[in-house]
Design a protein around this motif. Sequence first.
Motif, PDB file in Angstrom:
ATOM      1  N   ASN A  69       0.298   3.688  14.483  1.00  0.00           N
ATOM      2  CA  ASN A  69      -0.194   2.893  13.349  1.00  0.00           C
ATOM      3  C   ASN A  69      -1.187   3.650  12.473  1.00  0.00           C
ATOM      4  N   LEU A  70      -1.573   4.844  12.880  1.00  0.00           N
ATOM      5  CA  LEU A  70      -2.603   5.603  12.163  1.00  0.00           C
ATOM      6  C   LEU A  70      -2.146   5.946  10.740  1.00  0.00           C
ATOM      7  N   HIS A  71      -3.077   5.857   9.800  1.00  0.00           N
ATOM      8  CA  HIS A  71      -2.739   6.113   8.396  1.00  0.00           C
ATOM      9  C   HIS A  71      -4.012   6.284   7.579  1.00  0.00           C
ATOM     10  N   THR A  72      -3.870   6.926   6.440  1.00  0.00           N
ATOM     11  CA  THR A  72      -4.904   6.877   5.418  1.00  0.00           C
ATOM     12  C   THR A  72      -4.299   6.237   4.176  1.00  0.00           C
ATOM     13  N   THR A  73      -5.078   5.441   3.489  1.00  0.00           N
ATOM     14  CA  THR A  73      -4.591   4.737   2.305  1.00  0.00           C
ATOM     15  C   THR A  73      -4.784   5.609   1.067  1.00  0.00           C
TER      16      THR A  73
ATOM     17  N   LYS B 299       7.258  14.274   5.593  1.00  0.00           N
ATOM     18  CA  LYS B 299       7.996  13.066   5.215  1.00  0.00           C
ATOM     19  C   LYS B 299       7.484  12.409   3.946  1.00  0.00           C
ATOM     20  N   GLY B 300       6.520  13.002   3.297  1.00  0.00           N
ATOM     21  CA  GLY B 300       5.985  12.392   2.094  1.00  0.00           C
ATOM     22  C   GLY B 300       5.096  11.202   2.407  1.00  0.00           C
ATOM     23  N   LEU B 301       4.979  10.307   1.456  1.00  0.00           N
ATOM     24  CA  LEU B 301       4.142   9.125   1.605  1.00  0.00           C
ATOM     25  C   LEU B 301       4.973   7.934   2.066  1.00  0.00           C
ATOM     26  N   VAL B 302       4.276   6.916   2.556  1.00  0.00           N
ATOM     27  CA  VAL B 302       4.930   5.698   3.033  1.00  0.00           C
ATOM     28  C   VAL B 302       4.528   4.543   2.130  1.00  0.00           C
TER      29      VAL B 302
ATOM     30  N   ASP C 236      10.310   8.802  -6.230  1.00  0.00           N
ATOM     31  CA  ASP C 236       9.352   9.560  -7.047  1.00  0.00           C
ATOM     32  C   ASP C 236       7.955   9.476  -6.451  1.00  0.00           C
ATOM     33  N   ILE C 237       7.626   8.295  -5.930  1.00  0.00           N
ATOM     34  CA  ILE C 237       6.293   8.085  -5.359  1.00  0.00           C
ATOM     35  C   ILE C 237       6.197   8.692  -3.969  1.00  0.00           C
ATOM     36  N   SER C 238       7.139   8.339  -3.097  1.00  0.00           N
ATOM     37  CA  SER C 238       7.029   8.760  -1.694  1.00  0.00           C
ATOM     38  C   SER C 238       7.181  10.275  -1.518  1.00  0.00           C
ATOM     39  N   GLU C 239       7.985  10.914  -2.373  1.00  0.00           N
ATOM     40  CA  GLU C 239       8.232  12.349  -2.217  1.00  0.00           C
ATOM     41  C   GLU C 239       7.282  13.215  -3.055  1.00  0.00           C
ATOM     42  N   TYR C 240       6.388  12.581  -3.772  1.00  0.00           N
ATOM     43  CA  TYR C 240       5.521  13.324  -4.682  1.00  0.00           C
ATOM     44  C   TYR C 240       4.723  14.436  -3.996  1.00  0.00           C
ATOM     45  N   PRO C 241       4.120  14.192  -2.822  1.00  0.00           N
ATOM     46  CA  PRO C 241       3.322  15.272  -2.210  1.00  0.00           C
ATOM     47  C   PRO C 241       4.150  16.422  -1.662  1.00  0.00           C
ATOM     48  N   LEU C 242       5.476  16.255  -1.561  1.00  0.00           N
ATOM     49  CA  LEU C 242       6.300  17.364  -1.081  1.00  0.00           C
ATOM     50  C   LEU C 242       6.304  18.513  -2.096  1.00  0.00           C
ATOM     51  N   LYS C 243       6.129  18.182  -3.384  1.00  0.00           N
ATOM     52  CA  LYS C 243       6.077  19.207  -4.425  1.00  0.00           C
ATOM     53  C   LYS C 243       4.668  19.397  -4.983  1.00  0.00           C
ATOM     54  N   HIS C 244       3.757  18.546  -4.555  1.00  0.00           N
ATOM     55  CA  HIS C 244       2.361  18.640  -5.006  1.00  0.00           C
ATOM     56  C   HIS C 244       1.489  18.597  -3.748  1.00  0.00           C
TER      57      HIS C 244
ATOM     58  N   VAL D 252       0.835  -1.203   0.000  1.00  0.00           N
ATOM     59  CA  VAL D 252       0.000   0.000   0.000  1.00  0.00           C
ATOM     60  C   VAL D 252       0.870   1.254   0.000  1.00  0.00           C
ATOM     61  N   ILE D 253       0.238   2.363  -0.282  1.00  0.00           N
ATOM     62  CA  ILE D 253       0.881   3.672  -0.156  1.00  0.00           C
ATOM     63  C   ILE D 253       0.034   4.496   0.800  1.00  0.00           C
ATOM     64  N   TRP D 254       0.653   4.853   1.894  1.00  0.00           N
ATOM     65  CA  TRP D 254      -0.050   5.532   2.984  1.00  0.00           C
ATOM     66  C   TRP D 254       0.403   6.980   3.128  1.00  0.00           C
ATOM     67  N   ALA D 255      -0.470   7.771   3.748  1.00  0.00           N
ATOM     68  CA  ALA D 255      -0.082   9.067   4.298  1.00  0.00           C
ATOM     69  C   ALA D 255      -0.290   8.983   5.810  1.00  0.00           C
TER      70      ALA D 255
END
Length: 304
Positions: free
Chosen positions: A113-117, A287-290, A147-155, A79-82
């Motif tokens: 453990n909290l996260h949103t998918t 920290k971007g996405l996980v 590219d995936i995990s750091e994407y929200p740092l610029k968007h 998964v990819i979490w925030a």
Amino acid sequence: MATPSISADNPFQVLIAESNDDPAQLQSRYETHRTNRNAQQNAKILAEDFPGWSIDEILRRLDGPAKEEGYLDPRNCLVIWARPSPHIRGLIAFVQSELRDVAPSLWLMPSGNLHTTVLEVAHSLTEDQIEEIVQTLKSSKNVTEADISEYPLKHQTRLLKPMVSFDSSALALSFAPAAGEGASDGHDDQYTYHHLRRDIFDLVRQTGLPVASRYIVPSAHVTIARFINQDGFFVKNAEGGDELDPSQVKLLVEKIGQINDTLESRYWPKADGSYPKEGEWVVGQDKGLVIRRGRLWYGGGQDV
């Protein structure tokens, strides 16, 4: 940094197009989804024929009074979490405490453990199957993990309007994408959380992986509690058997309503356009996405 090329069959693009790429319309779709769902669940849970909570049998065996030592969740996922920011975790702790007052047997998601998918890439597979998918991701020449995990740092995207959403199996703190609130802070919100989900979907696609996501509905939620038993909600009847106590069920549903009233009055945007920063979640701000793998249904697993 790689940029996604929006594929024709991207499921998240559908809602963006239907909403005319308008943040206000997207926000409305998210709000309508959760409001309607809460109303449906409210009617179902308070109905005379409600049989009791839908128990999470796997979690019941993993944690709580009926825990089975050595039991492992058979479901492996990618998964990819925030992760929620510290002040949102604090807000969730307040909500969990309020819920626990009327439902002491609730299983509460630990703060760490909290996260949103943001995107579910694969679910309910074996460890070997997930390992194969991870290796495909790692070997991609088109898109890297960074590219995936750091994407929200610029968007950057923002979520507002926290509200408790619920059904007969779990409770979550849900949010809606921002739509211009606090634009003076430099946010125009033209790029929303739903756009982020769309772009992450296509970035993952560009690694060569198929995406088997179950979550394409307009929802941004953090699961905060689950039912792992009926304790406190059943009483002994005249024959000595157990039966549901509707008054205790009603007490919890009413408590959820009270919490939502409090959240709206304290943390939602005001009529004058201002809003309390305590109710704002800037997704992946620090920290971007996980990218997470393994037995992670309840917030566990390992980072990729």
